[in-house]
Write an enzyme that holds these catalytic residues in place. Structure first.
Site, PDB file in Angstrom:
ATOM      1  N   ALA A  61       0.868  -1.178   0.000  1.00 51.84           N
ATOM      2  CA  ALA A  61       0.000   0.000   0.000  1.00 51.84           C
ATOM      3  C   ALA A  61       0.905   1.227   0.000  1.00 51.84           C
ATOM      4  O   ALA A  61       2.057   1.164   0.449  1.00 51.84           O
ATOM      5  CB  ALA A  61      -0.885  -0.023   1.235  1.00 51.84           C
ATOM      6  N   GLU A  72      -0.222  -9.510  -0.355  1.00 48.19           N
ATOM      7  CA  GLU A  72      -1.642  -9.800  -0.090  1.00 48.19           C
ATOM      8  C   GLU A  72      -2.446  -9.876  -1.386  1.00 48.19           C
ATOM      9  O   GLU A  72      -3.352 -10.705  -1.512  1.00 48.19           O
ATOM     10  CB  GLU A  72      -2.207  -8.729   0.854  1.00 48.19           C
ATOM     11  CG  GLU A  72      -1.586  -8.836   2.247  1.00 48.19           C
ATOM     12  CD  GLU A  72      -1.939  -7.670   3.154  1.00 48.19           C
ATOM     13  OE1 GLU A  72      -1.695  -6.512   2.748  1.00 48.19           O
ATOM     14  OE2 GLU A  72      -2.448  -7.906   4.257  1.00 48.19           O
ATOM     15  N   GLU A  81       5.254  -4.992   7.264  1.00 46.48           N
ATOM     16  CA  GLU A  81       4.482  -3.951   7.950  1.00 46.48           C
ATOM     17  C   GLU A  81       5.026  -3.601   9.333  1.00 46.48           C
ATOM     18  O   GLU A  81       4.913  -2.459   9.774  1.00 46.48           O
ATOM     19  CB  GLU A  81       3.010  -4.375   8.072  1.00 46.48           C
ATOM     20  CG  GLU A  81       2.216  -4.258   6.784  1.00 46.48           C
ATOM     21  CD  GLU A  81       2.268  -5.499   5.904  1.00 46.48           C
ATOM     22  OE1 GLU A  81       3.113  -6.377   6.153  1.00 46.48           O
ATOM     23  OE2 GLU A  81       1.453  -5.585   4.970  1.00 46.48           O
TER      24      GLU A  81
HETATM   25  C1  HXC Z   1       4.958   4.406  -1.376  1.00 43.23           C
HETATM   26  C2  HXC Z   1       6.838   3.487  -2.294  1.00 43.23           C
HETATM   27  C3  HXC Z   1       6.507   2.231  -1.745  1.00 43.23           C
HETATM   28  C4  HXC Z   1       5.313   2.121  -0.981  1.00 43.23           C
HETATM   29  C5  HXC Z   1       8.356   2.036  -2.838  1.00 43.23           C
HETATM   30  N1  HXC Z   1       7.982   3.312  -2.958  1.00 43.23           N
HETATM   31  N2  HXC Z   1       7.485   1.354  -2.094  1.00 43.23           N
HETATM   32  N3  HXC Z   1       6.065   4.566  -2.108  1.00 43.23           N
HETATM   33  N4  HXC Z   1       4.587   3.249  -0.832  1.00 43.23           N
HETATM   34  N5  HXC Z   1       4.887   0.985  -0.462  1.00 43.23           N
HETATM   35  C6  HXC Z   1       8.668   4.381  -3.666  1.00 43.23           C
HETATM   36  C7  HXC Z   1       9.905   4.864  -2.924  1.00 43.23           C
HETATM   37  O1  HXC Z   1       9.537   5.768  -1.905  1.00 43.23           O
HETATM   38  C8  HXC Z   1      10.676   5.517  -4.032  1.00 43.23           C
HETATM   39  O2  HXC Z   1      10.129   6.797  -4.277  1.00 43.23           O
HETATM   40  C9  HXC Z   1      10.373   4.635  -5.230  1.00 43.23           C
HETATM   41  O3  HXC Z   1       9.188   3.918  -4.897  1.00 43.23           O
HETATM   42  C10 HXC Z   1      11.479   3.640  -5.493  1.00 43.23           C
HETATM   43  O4  HXC Z   1      11.732   2.933  -4.291  1.00 43.23           O
HETATM   44  P1  HXC Z   1      13.198   2.782  -3.644  1.00 43.23           P
HETATM   45  O5  HXC Z   1      13.000   2.511  -2.198  1.00 43.23           O
HETATM   46  O6  HXC Z   1      14.043   3.946  -4.003  1.00 43.23           O
HETATM   47  O7  HXC Z   1      13.727   1.482  -4.416  1.00 43.23           O
HETATM   48  P2  HXC Z   1      14.678   0.321  -3.871  1.00 43.23           P
HETATM   49  O8  HXC Z   1      15.820   0.894  -3.088  1.00 43.23           O
HETATM   50  O9  HXC Z   1      14.970  -0.523  -5.057  1.00 43.23           O
HETATM   51  O10 HXC Z   1      13.775  -0.489  -2.833  1.00 43.23           O
HETATM   52  C11 HXC Z   1      12.614  -1.158  -3.279  1.00 43.23           C
HETATM   53  C12 HXC Z   1      11.783  -1.624  -2.035  1.00 43.23           C
HETATM   54  C13 HXC Z   1      11.557  -0.418  -1.110  1.00 43.23           C
HETATM   55  C14 HXC Z   1      12.530  -2.718  -1.313  1.00 43.23           C
HETATM   56  C15 HXC Z   1      10.479  -2.178  -2.603  1.00 43.23           C
HETATM   57  O11 HXC Z   1      11.005   0.674  -1.878  1.00 43.23           O
HETATM   58  C16 HXC Z   1      10.629  -0.695   0.029  1.00 43.23           C
HETATM   59  O12 HXC Z   1      10.994  -1.272   1.036  1.00 43.23           O
HETATM   60  N6  HXC Z   1       9.367  -0.234  -0.085  1.00 43.23           N
HETATM   61  C17 HXC Z   1       8.392  -0.309   0.969  1.00 43.23           C
HETATM   62  C18 HXC Z   1       7.875  -1.709   1.078  1.00 43.23           C
HETATM   63  C19 HXC Z   1       6.865  -1.822   2.206  1.00 43.23           C
HETATM   64  O13 HXC Z   1       7.130  -1.517   3.370  1.00 43.23           O
HETATM   65  N7  HXC Z   1       5.639  -2.300   1.882  1.00 43.23           N
HETATM   66  C20 HXC Z   1       4.584  -2.441   2.814  1.00 43.23           C
HETATM   67  C21 HXC Z   1       3.767  -1.164   2.872  1.00 43.23           C
HETATM   68  S1  HXC Z   1       2.512  -1.276   4.090  1.00 43.23           S
HETATM   69  P3  HXC Z   1      11.086   8.063  -4.598  1.00 43.23           P
HETATM   70  O14 HXC Z   1      10.113   9.188  -4.709  1.00 43.23           O
HETATM   71  O15 HXC Z   1      12.033   8.174  -3.465  1.00 43.23           O
HETATM   72  O16 HXC Z   1      11.745   7.698  -5.907  1.00 43.23           O
HETATM   73  C22 HXC Z   1       1.293  -2.168   3.376  1.00 43.23           C
HETATM   74  C23 HXC Z   1       0.070  -2.358   4.220  1.00 43.23           C
HETATM   75  C24 HXC Z   1      -1.032  -3.029   3.452  1.00 43.23           C
HETATM   76  O17 HXC Z   1       1.393  -2.623   2.285  1.00 43.23           O
HETATM   77  C25 HXC Z   1      -2.344  -2.954   4.231  1.00 43.23           C
HETATM   78  C26 HXC Z   1      -2.978  -1.623   4.267  1.00 43.23           C
HETATM   79  C27 HXC Z   1      -4.303  -1.592   4.924  1.00 43.23           C
END
Ligand code: HXC
Length: 259
Positions: A65, A113, A133
């Site tokens: 998300a 998910e 998360e």
């Molecule tokens: C918003 C995101 C994002 C996310 C990546 N980006 N994941 N933006 N939400 N979930 C954005 C980054 O901020 C970045 O923006 C761009 O995408 C590229 O990501 P990088 O981090 O620079 O790339 P990399 O170093 O290759 O790492 C990739 C990654 C990492 C491992 C996927 O981005 C990451 O850990 N993302 C978060 C994953 C996460 O925690 N997911 C769970 C979310 S909570 P910029 O602008 O800097 O270029 C969830 C809850 C669901 O899903 C239930 C809800 C009710």
């Protein structure tokens, strides 16, 4: 307005592509609503025999998300967001024809998910999975605590959810989170071949088998068997049952009408 979701048709297959590659295909509200609208319209489209869900670009299936949208949410808004995602993913899970996740890269949080809401998960060897998360001070909210547990069991689900660990495709295969791993180049070809194989079978039988599995798994065994026998009996009211069995006895290929 940019298309957060792109739909491509290939014969009877509809390929749904989450299309926010700069944001790693993170699911924001607009994307979730678009996904909901598209799934609803494809449900009614009888020319669609199977769905494939994948992510745009090289790196991500869906990285979760959208964190930037969630950061300032209050409790009520967060709960509603979770409920919306759960409902959309349940709609995917209950889509009346097969749904294949073609996981091309990161499937994290809400992305994992989403993959789990699909019937079958096909992963590229570059795919990565996790429920990270807890790194954000939250828990999975689009059904992950439930679907992951049912898929891989309590122990492996807790291992992934409590640790936030990201695992590769082979480990995901080992624990039963994915069903098949192929090379990145082969992913879409393999997903389409699988979809076409299923499309060629008796369509009502496939969709009723899906119903029997999805609903039956929520029941006690005896109720599940009863439900199965009801559906089994119902298959005998279809033209495809007559055709399938007659074709076997006549030593020819069946021609299914979907009736
Ligand atoms: C918003 C995101 C994002 C996310 C990546 N980006 N994941 N933006 N939400 N979930 C954005 C980054 O901020 C970045 O923006 C761009 O995408 C590229 O990501 P990088 O981090 O620079 O790339 P990399 O170093 O290759 O790492 C990739 C990654 C990492 C491992 C996927 O981005 C990451 O850990 N993302 C978060 C994953 C996460 O925690 N997911 C769970 C979310 S909570 P910029 O602008 O800097 O270029 C969830 C809850 C669901 O899903 C239930 C809800 C009710």
């Amino acid at each position: 307005m940019p298309d957060n979701i792109v739909v491509e048709r290939d014969g009877a297959i509809a390929v749904i592509i989450v299309n926010r590659p700069k944001e790693m295909n993170a699911l924001n509200l607009a994307t979730m609503l678009e996904l909901d609208r598209i799934i609803r319209s494809l449900e009614d489209d009888q020319s669609v025999g199977a769905l494939i869900i994948t992510g745009s670009g090289e790196k991500a299936f869906v990285a979760g998300a959208d964190i930037s949208e969630m950061a300032d949410m209050g409790a009520m808004q967060a709960k509603e967001w979770a409920r919306l995602g759960q409902q959309v993913f349940s709609r995917i899970e209950n889509f009346p024809r097969p749904v294949i996740a073609a996981v091309n890269g990161y499937a994290l949080g809400g992305g994992c998910e989403l993959a789990m809401a699909c019937d079958i998960r096909l992963a590229s060897e570059k795919a990565k999975f996790g429920q990270p998360e807890v790194n954000l001070g939250i828990i999975p909210g689009f059904g992950g605590t439930q679907r992951l547990t049912r898929l891989v069991g309590k122990g492996q689900a807790k291992l992934l959810i409590f640790s936030g660990d990201i695992i590769d495709a082979q480990e995901a295969l080992r624990i039963g989170l994915v069903d098949r791993v192929v090379s990145a180049d082969e992913l879409m070809v393999a997903a389409k071949a699988l979809a076409n194989k299923m499309i060629a079978k008796a369509p009502l039988a496939v969709s009723q088998a899906k119903l029997a599995i999805n609903k039956g798994v929520e029941m006690d065994s005896e109720s599940g068997y009863m439900f199965e026998s009801e559906i089994f009996g119902m298959c005998f009211t279809t033209a495809d049952q007559k055709e399938g069995m007659r074709a076997f006895l006549e030593k020819r290929k069946p021609v299914f009408s979907g009736q």
